[in-house]
Enzyme design. Structure first.
Site, mmCIF file in Angstrom:
data_model
loop_
_atom_site.group_PDB
_atom_site.id
_atom_site.type_symbol
_atom_site.label_atom_id
_atom_site.label_comp_id
_atom_site.label_asym_id
_atom_site.label_seq_id
_atom_site.Cartn_x
_atom_site.Cartn_y
_atom_site.Cartn_z
ATOM 1 N N ARG A 76 -23.855 -23.595 38.642
ATOM 2 C CA ARG A 76 -23.467 -22.491 37.756
ATOM 3 C C ARG A 76 -24.269 -22.621 36.449
ATOM 4 O O ARG A 76 -23.754 -22.943 35.417
ATOM 5 C CB ARG A 76 -21.963 -22.515 37.468
ATOM 6 C CG ARG A 76 -21.019 -22.491 38.661
ATOM 7 C CD ARG A 76 -20.972 -21.200 39.438
ATOM 8 N NE ARG A 76 -20.454 -20.039 38.767
ATOM 9 C CZ ARG A 76 -19.174 -19.674 38.714
ATOM 10 N NH1 ARG A 76 -18.256 -20.480 39.213
ATOM 11 N NH2 ARG A 76 -18.795 -18.546 38.117
ATOM 12 N N ASP B 127 -16.958 -11.760 45.258
ATOM 13 C CA ASP B 127 -15.578 -12.246 45.141
ATOM 14 C C ASP B 127 -14.682 -11.716 46.256
ATOM 15 O O ASP B 127 -13.593 -12.260 46.477
ATOM 16 C CB ASP B 127 -14.979 -11.836 43.785
ATOM 17 C CG ASP B 127 -15.672 -12.532 42.634
ATOM 18 O OD1 ASP B 127 -15.494 -12.092 41.489
ATOM 19 O OD2 ASP B 127 -16.414 -13.503 42.891
ATOM 20 N N CYS C 132 -14.904 -22.400 39.191
ATOM 21 C CA CYS C 132 -14.903 -22.603 40.640
ATOM 22 C C CYS C 132 -16.210 -23.272 41.076
ATOM 23 O O CYS C 132 -17.280 -22.971 40.590
ATOM 24 C CB CYS C 132 -14.772 -21.265 41.366
ATOM 25 S SG CYS C 132 -13.091 -20.637 41.373
ATOM 26 N N ARG D 61 -5.240 -19.215 38.936
ATOM 27 C CA ARG D 61 -6.226 -18.853 37.902
ATOM 28 C C ARG D 61 -6.478 -17.351 37.896
ATOM 29 O O ARG D 61 -6.823 -16.778 36.872
ATOM 30 C CB ARG D 61 -7.555 -19.587 38.157
ATOM 31 C CG ARG D 61 -7.517 -21.083 37.909
ATOM 32 C CD ARG D 61 -8.911 -21.677 37.999
ATOM 33 N NE ARG D 61 -9.829 -20.849 37.245
ATOM 34 C CZ ARG D 61 -11.044 -20.519 37.694
ATOM 35 N NH1 ARG D 61 -11.462 -20.960 38.865
ATOM 36 N NH2 ARG D 61 -11.847 -19.776 36.970
ATOM 37 N N LYS E 290 -8.737 -10.010 35.596
ATOM 38 C CA LYS E 290 -9.064 -11.302 34.972
ATOM 39 C C LYS E 290 -10.467 -11.258 34.381
ATOM 40 O O LYS E 290 -10.679 -11.673 33.247
ATOM 41 C CB LYS E 290 -9.000 -12.406 36.024
ATOM 42 C CG LYS E 290 -9.644 -13.721 35.587
ATOM 43 C CD LYS E 290 -9.573 -14.809 36.643
ATOM 44 C CE LYS E 290 -10.711 -14.784 37.596
ATOM 45 N NZ LYS E 290 -11.983 -15.328 37.114
ATOM 46 N N ASN E 291 -11.420 -10.707 35.146
ATOM 47 C CA ASN E 291 -12.815 -10.782 34.713
ATOM 48 C C ASN E 291 -13.179 -9.752 33.659
ATOM 49 O O ASN E 291 -14.316 -9.718 33.195
ATOM 50 C CB ASN E 291 -13.749 -10.694 35.921
ATOM 51 C CG ASN E 291 -13.635 -11.930 36.798
ATOM 52 O OD1 ASN E 291 -13.009 -12.922 36.409
ATOM 53 N ND2 ASN E 291 -14.188 -11.868 37.986
HETATM 54 C C1 EPZ Z 1 -18.797 -13.646 37.113
HETATM 55 O O1 EPZ Z 1 -19.221 -14.993 37.097
HETATM 56 C C2 EPZ Z 1 -17.368 -13.669 37.637
HETATM 57 N N1 EPZ Z 1 -16.532 -14.468 36.751
HETATM 58 C C3 EPZ Z 1 -17.345 -14.274 39.040
HETATM 59 O O2 EPZ Z 1 -16.001 -14.188 39.520
HETATM 60 C C4 EPZ Z 1 -18.242 -13.434 39.948
HETATM 61 O O3 EPZ Z 1 -18.289 -14.030 41.224
HETATM 62 C C5 EPZ Z 1 -19.654 -13.371 39.352
HETATM 63 O O4 EPZ Z 1 -19.604 -12.861 37.994
HETATM 64 C C6 EPZ Z 1 -20.571 -12.454 40.164
HETATM 65 O O5 EPZ Z 1 -20.034 -11.182 40.214
HETATM 66 C C7 EPZ Z 1 -16.079 -13.904 35.594
HETATM 67 O O6 EPZ Z 1 -16.377 -12.767 35.278
HETATM 68 C C8 EPZ Z 1 -15.194 -14.759 34.745
HETATM 69 P P1 EPZ Z 1 -23.143 -14.468 37.217
HETATM 70 P P2 EPZ Z 1 -20.612 -15.400 36.354
HETATM 71 O O7 EPZ Z 1 -23.633 -15.011 35.925
HETATM 72 O O8 EPZ Z 1 -20.764 -14.579 35.137
HETATM 73 C C9 EPZ Z 1 -26.837 -17.147 38.474
HETATM 74 C C10 EPZ Z 1 -13.960 -15.007 40.328
HETATM 75 O O9 EPZ Z 1 -13.624 -15.440 41.447
HETATM 76 N N2 EPZ Z 1 -26.951 -17.467 37.042
HETATM 77 O O10 EPZ Z 1 -23.199 -12.995 37.447
HETATM 78 O O11 EPZ Z 1 -20.643 -16.875 36.235
HETATM 79 C C11 EPZ Z 1 -25.584 -17.760 39.087
HETATM 80 O O12 EPZ Z 1 -25.825 -19.095 39.479
HETATM 81 C C12 EPZ Z 1 -15.289 -15.429 39.740
HETATM 82 O O13 EPZ Z 1 -13.268 -14.214 39.643
HETATM 83 C C13 EPZ Z 1 -28.076 -18.185 36.620
HETATM 84 O O14 EPZ Z 1 -28.937 -18.552 37.417
HETATM 85 O O15 EPZ Z 1 -21.645 -14.951 37.456
HETATM 86 C C14 EPZ Z 1 -25.323 -16.844 40.259
HETATM 87 O O16 EPZ Z 1 -26.158 -17.240 41.336
HETATM 88 C C15 EPZ Z 1 -16.045 -16.394 40.630
HETATM 89 N N3 EPZ Z 1 -28.196 -18.484 35.296
HETATM 90 C C16 EPZ Z 1 -25.805 -15.477 39.762
HETATM 91 O O17 EPZ Z 1 -26.618 -15.737 38.618
HETATM 92 C C17 EPZ Z 1 -27.250 -18.074 34.380
HETATM 93 O O18 EPZ Z 1 -27.438 -18.360 33.168
HETATM 94 C C18 EPZ Z 1 -24.675 -14.543 39.336
HETATM 95 O O19 EPZ Z 1 -23.893 -15.240 38.396
HETATM 96 C C19 EPZ Z 1 -26.127 -17.360 34.843
HETATM 97 C C20 EPZ Z 1 -26.001 -17.056 36.165
#
Ligand code: EPZ
Length: 418
Positions: free
Chosen positions: A121, A305, A116, A397, A22-23
């Site tokens: 986020r 995850d 989620c 999802r 998915k990701n």
């Molecule tokens: C991706 O989400 C995945 N989703 C998530 O999987 C996964 O948990 C996550 O990466 C971490 O590996 C998809 O790929 C669609 P991040 P993403 O930006 O991109 C902070 C699932 O279950 N952050 O790496 O949203 C954020 O709050 C889902 O398949 C900021 O502060 O994750 C978090 O603490 C859930 N500012 C950390 O970074 C930003 O602009 C990591 O988030 C962006 C993120």
């Protein structure tokens, strides 16, 4: 409303090919906006998030449809530059359309994404990356961007997966050279780079902390097969660990799963693997052991995850495990539901202490998010008795027919209307 009836207590046995990731497919679908010819995506899972992404592409003027595990996108008709609030709220990955939309149209108007409920986020890193490429970004009741990306130095304060992907897509559609420092190293980033380069882009460094994009190479059409889903594989391995038995999963790279496999091995499971398959065995007569500490981290660390599914397996063990969640603020919403099944888990902020119990028991439980739902299914196959699992709108999802997967491995799971 449909629910899953899962009868636990029996070992799992069998083989399964893991669904596409998915990701990986979600940023690839957004990237189709950058192509000038039709794109075919193979090994695409049938998920509600994929359906939502196809709907966004169609709302922007593309033709996009899925037949089985094959998706076709023809971006020729793309003309829109705005995505509705309803579509943005449908999933977190809607934000991944920002970069390619901007590169193609020169402007983009979106609202904040849904997804989620794992705590805040934010998208500040996404917007900061676009500004570093010369884009004008205004935030007032939504996000309004304009400009043509012309290369730049993006420095991410956190190795954000989504921000790395958005920056890559915007840079591919622009001109000049863009470097992304402190880029996320997840395998899905490498899959995205491979997809983009297959269609004619010049991207390198994915999998390392520095990704470099040479813009000015328009994407032609093409065909690409998405990598296997390492988190679905981790969930199924956790299910075998919970129920006992012997399962072999193909279509997924072992090295993408090594932190999860290492924890399950420490808990007493036997693991065998090769480049594109992994097999796990656990004698049902010998309980799992506790594992000192499981700390989530950006790849190549233990994936956030997989935290919930692995916790569900270790809830039925003969020892204690301390979980430390370092990525999201609120990723223990599955804990109260596991406790309804007899688990003994205490949480304090981002820390959870799991005191293993001999066996969980069936109960009526509800998924509050995608991977928490996967965790409840893991707990159910290892529990004594029947579990009724609701909240399938979260599970569907990211898991393509979870009941089919568990049944294919010898579990007793069926979807019923309640
Ligand atoms: C991706 O989400 C995945 N989703 C998530 O999987 C996964 O948990 C996550 O990466 C971490 O590996 C998809 O790929 C669609 P991040 P993403 O930006 O991109 C902070 C699932 O279950 N952050 O790496 O949203 C954020 O709050 C889902 O398949 C900021 O502060 O994750 C978090 O603490 C859930 N500012 C950390 O970074 C930003 O602009 C990591 O988030 C962006 C993120």
């Amino acid at each position: 409303m449909s629910v899953l009836y899962i009868r636990g207590g029996n070992p799992l046995e069998g083989e399964l090919t893991v669904q596409g990731a998915k990701n990986s497919v979600l940023p690839i679908l957004a990237a189709c906006l950058l192509a000038d010819r039709p794109v075919t995506i193979l090994n695409c899972p049938q998920l509600t998030d994929v359906t939502a992404a196809l709907a966004i592409l169609r709302s922007l003027g593309c033709t996009a449809w899925q037949e089985g595990h094959t998706v076709t996108v023809d971006p020729a008709g793309a003309s829109g530059c705005a995505i509705s609030e309803e579509q943005m709220r449908s999933m977190r990955s809607s934000i991944l359309f920002l970069g390619p939309l901007l590169a193609r149209m020169g402007e983009a108007h979106l609202t904040y994404p849904g997804g989620c409920e794992l705590g805040p986020r934010p998208i500040d890193l996404h917007l900061g990356a676009l500004r570093a490429m010369g884009i004008s970004v205004r935030e007032d009741y939504g996000i309004h961007c304009c400009g043509r990306p012309s290369g730049g130095e993006v420095v991410l304060s956190l190795p954000s997966v989504g921000a790395t992907e958005n920056a890559m897509l915007c840079a591919v559609g622009g001109t000049g050279v863009t470097t992304i420092q402190n880029a996320a190293r997840e395998p899905e980033i490498s899959d995205l780079q491979q997809f983009l380069n297959t269609l004619g882009a010049h991207v390198c460094g994915a999998g390392s902390s520095t990704v470099t994009v040479e813009g000015g190479h328009p994407l032609r059409g093409g065909s690409f097969a998405v990598m296997g889903d390492r988190i679905v594989a981790a969930t199924l391995l956790a299910a075998v660990a919970a129920a006992g038995g012997s399962v072999r999963l193909s279509g997924v790279a072992w090295r993408h799963l090594s932190p999860v496999v290492s924890v399950l091995h420490q808990a007493g499971c036997r693991v065998r693997s090769a480049e594109d398959w992994v097999a796990l065995q656990r004698d049902p007569q010998i309980p799992l052991k506790g594992v000192a500490t499981v700390r989530t981290a950006p790849y190549p660390g233990f994936p956030t995850d997989a935290q919930a599914p692995v916790m569900a397996a270790l809830a039925g063990s003969c020892g204690c495990t301390l979980f430390v969640e370092t990525i999201f603020d609120s990723r223990y919403r599955h804990v109260p539901e596991l406790c309804r099944m007899g688990a003994d888990i205490t949480t304090e902020g981002r820390v959870a202490l799991v005191r293993g119990v001999p066996r969980l028991h069936g109960a009526g439980v509800e998924a509050a998010d995608l991977r928490g739902g996967g965790a409840l299914a893991v707990a159910a196959v290892g529990a004594e008795g029947t579990t009724v699992l609701s909240g399938l709108q979260h599970i569907d999802r990211g898991y393509e027919s979870l009941e089919y997967m568990l049944s294919a491995l010898g579990g007793q799971a069926e979807r019923r209307e309640r």
